[in-house]
Design an enzyme around this catalytic site. Structure first.
Site, PDB file in Angstrom:
ATOM      1  N   ASP A 183      72.537  29.889  24.361  1.00 17.23           N
ATOM      2  CA  ASP A 183      73.023  30.551  23.159  1.00 17.23           C
ATOM      3  C   ASP A 183      71.911  31.279  22.419  1.00 17.23           C
ATOM      4  O   ASP A 183      70.766  30.827  22.369  1.00 17.23           O
ATOM      5  CB  ASP A 183      73.644  29.487  22.227  1.00 17.23           C
ATOM      6  CG  ASP A 183      74.238  30.089  20.975  1.00 17.23           C
ATOM      7  OD1 ASP A 183      75.180  30.897  21.099  1.00 17.23           O
ATOM      8  OD2 ASP A 183      73.766  29.769  19.872  1.00 17.23           O
TER       9      ASP A 183
ATOM     10  N   GLU B 174      73.096  34.525  26.654  1.00 11.14           N
ATOM     11  CA  GLU B 174      73.828  35.288  25.645  1.00 11.14           C
ATOM     12  C   GLU B 174      72.763  36.088  24.885  1.00 11.14           C
ATOM     13  O   GLU B 174      72.154  35.600  23.947  1.00 11.14           O
ATOM     14  CB  GLU B 174      74.595  34.368  24.689  1.00 11.14           C
ATOM     15  CG  GLU B 174      75.520  35.139  23.769  1.00 11.14           C
ATOM     16  CD  GLU B 174      75.394  34.749  22.297  1.00 11.14           C
ATOM     17  OE1 GLU B 174      76.038  35.399  21.466  1.00 11.14           O
ATOM     18  OE2 GLU B 174      74.645  33.822  21.976  1.00 11.14           O
TER      19      GLU B 174
END
Length: 636
Positions: free
Chosen positions: A315, A368
């Site tokens: 993330d 990401e």
């Protein structure tokens, strides 16, 4: 005072690896470990607290009495406190009481390496070990094939707290219940993988799990650690891979968490310009500290090792890579070369990926990463960050911007869709329609589509059909696969009742069949990250808002020709150039009645004609439905 028996799981080699940032299985040493010494059962505890002058274990086995069980500090300046406590055992609830040498400050912390945590809002750690017996040997032996870059990789993103709830009981579904219902659903929908939003223990539901306090503990919201293993096991037994969201970018300031752990900035960077995330009001790991790197890389390895995860989706990578991320001038300091890149974070990510792929060459790490930072998914030995894949955020933004426009205006925005092909093969891209696109007033994916009801659903079918035939892998967030009408609400179940209505049922059937098409057609996955796997037929027909292209596999016979009509005007005799002569058969049509389309615009199997078109020697006249996609394959 009760006796703490001197004992250690650490060797000198362990300590050297830890200090140098190269110990990648710290979970085997730190934390709480049930053991027996000289016939006495108890628990060995170990915690890193170099700025402490006293560490004691408080818990239900000593009535939470400070100083009752004082740990011993190691002699080697490692900052590790450890000891064996007789009488503690599986299920014992505990924390570390730490007296800092800095101003005699006291902190009361959960165990950073705990395998289980109390159910929120409680915050203590629980001594735990499980004896789960895995039954996924078949998957584990062949998963390299399923997780390969030239394999179909279609991901269903799930938030366990809201996918489906037991409404009548007003509670979450358990891991065990998910092992039945979620697995059955994903298999029926033909997705190849599930991605779970963070399941590591977290205190605050509105964070969706992205503010982690228990990095080594599956959240107790849904059950025990071995029950989470059952969910993973059941997915594998049904040939479904599992990807876990992993958050090495920041952690919350909750008093029981990692922040200010021993009275000092231990896990976080001491300089707020590098150690505090202003947007998320959270702390940023100190990637330049070797012991912190060992902690994080050990955590990545832990989920792959102990829970058989098939990949980690990392993330907020962009926030790690740039020192000026979401900061104004004067709020950040350039690196040693005067640039904005966080060199320590880059080094950490490379080391993490190298460690993961060395230990588990049959998994994937997925970044990401929302910027144009180069070589994110390239090997570290040529200067890349070493990820297996990267989210294609540019494609997502451009595509959703295009589709929300009324079709009459799309002719002026042809480049919004063609632009992605100018950089599509610079990385191993995954196309994301994730949870981030259906919150904070952005509407659901269906809610972005223009027109009347029929056109909105036709647009959505067209969007998904284009997505699944675009180069790259893909990820779709829960609810989007049946056209959820409202934005995602993490506090409620998906609107499953919508499936009683034909348009929603049609979207679900379409996604199911697109997954089947993707898995069954080598041209859609064998060269999904290579320019050799894609060729435009014509991207310049902006007047009709039509796009035509070819997807290619290893063999010419697998070529698939795709035509997308982005307006409600059917194209009944649309000429396309073909790569060679032969018979072409329609293998997919998003306007099928099965999907709530009209069913009126079908193509019969046709032979090409030796009439040049689109700079090719052969051509074919086809029918392209309104707001529809059709795909063709050469017939044997």
């Amino acid at each position: 005072m009760a006796e703490v028996i001197p004992y250690s799981l650490f060797t000198d080699f362990d300590i050297n690896l830890f200090k140098s940032g190269k110990h990648y299985r710290l979970y085997e040493k730190f934390g709480s470990h049930i053991t027996t010494i000289d016939g006495v059962e108890g628990v060995y505890f170990a915690v890193w607290a170099p700025s402490a002058k006293m560490v004691s274990v408080i818990g239900d086995f000593n009535f939470w009495t400070e100083g009752e069980h004082k740990l011993n500090v190691r002699w080697d300046s490692s900052g590790i406190w450890e000891g064996f406590i007789p009488g503690a055992g599986k299920g014992s609830v505990y924390k570390y009481k730490i007296l800092s040498s800095i101003n005699d400050l006291k902190t009361e912390k959960a165990d950073p390496y705990a395998r289980r945590a109390e159910h929120n809002p409680k915050t203590a750690s629980i001594v735990w070990d499980d004896t789960y017996k895995w039954k996924d040997e078949k998957w584990m032996k062949k998963r390299k094939k399923h997780n390969a870059l030239d394999a179909p990789y279609s991901v269903y993103e799930v938030h366990l707290g809201s996918w489906k709830r037991k409404v009548e009981e007003n509670r979450f579904m358990s891991y065990t219940e998910m092992a039945d219902e979620l697995v059955k659903y994903v298999k029926d929908m033909n997705f190849t993988h599930v991605e779970l939003m963070p399941i590591m223990e977290f205190p605050y539901d509105p964070s969706w799990g992205y503010q982690v306090t228990g990095y080594f503990a599956p959240t107790s919201r849904f059950g025990y650690p071995e029950e989470f293993k059952l969910l993973v096991d059941k997915l594998h037994q049904n040939d479904i891979g599992i990807i876990l969201d992993w958050v090495p970018s920041h952690f919350p300031e909750d008093v029981h968490g990692l922040g200010f752990f021993d009275g000092s900035a231990l896990y976080e960077h001491p300089d707020k310009r590098k150690g505090y995330h202003q947007d998320w009001k959270s702390l940023i790991f100190n990637y330049g500290r070797n012991e912190v790197k060992s902690f994080l890389i050990s955590n990545a390895i832990f989920w792959l090792d102990q829970f058989h995860a098939d990949g980690l989706r990392v993330d907020a990578v962009a926030s790690m890579l740039f020192l000026d991320y979401s900061r104004e001038d004067g709020e950040w300091e350039p690196n040693m070369f005067g640039g904005r890149e966080n060199l320590e974070a880059m080094s950490f990510l490379r080391e993490m990926n190298e460690a993961v792929y060395l230990a588990f060459p049959d998994v994937q790490t997925i970044a990401e990463e929302s910027t144009a930072f180069p070589m994110v998914s390239k090997p570290t030995d040529i200067g890349g960050l070493g990820f297996g894949m990267k989210w294609m955020m540019g494609w997502m933004h451009d595509t959703l911007d295009y589709f929300k426009k009324e079709p009459i205006y799309r002719q002026y925005h042809q480049n919004d869709l063609t632009f992605s092909m100018t950089y599509a093969f610079t990385e191993n891209f995954m196309l994301p329609l994730s949870h981030d696109e259906v919150v904070y007033g952005k509407c659901s994916i269906l809610g972005r589509m223009p027109g009347d009801e029929w056109q909105r659903f036709a647009n959505l079918r067209l969007l998904y059909s284009y997505m699944f035939t675009h180069p790259g892998t893909n990820i779709l967030f829960q609810g989007s696969e049946f056209g959820q009408s409202e934005e995602w609400n993490f506090q409620a179940s998906l609107d499953w009742h919508l499936l009683q209505y034909e348009p929603h049922k049609g979207i679900q059937a379409l996604v199911k069949d697109l997954n089947t098409l993707y898995k069954n057609e080598p041209a859609l996955y064998q060269k999904q990250f290579s320019g050799e796997g894609f060729e435009w037929i014509d991207y310049g027909d902006s007047q009709n808002s039509v796009f035509t292209y070819i997807r290619k596999g290893e063999n010419k016979k697998d070529d698939i020709l795709v035509a997308c009509n982005m307006t409600p005007n059917p194209q009944k005799n649309y000429k396309i150039g073909t790569p060679r002569k032969g018979k072409l058969k329609e293998i997919f049509n998003s306007d099928s009645k099965k999907y709530f389309g009209t069913g009126n615009y079908k193509n019969k199997t046709k032979s090409t004609k030796a009439k040049p078109w689109n700079y090719r020697d052969n051509s074919l006249d086809i029918i392209i439905p309104p707001l529809g996609m059709v795909a063709f394959k050469y017939s044997e």
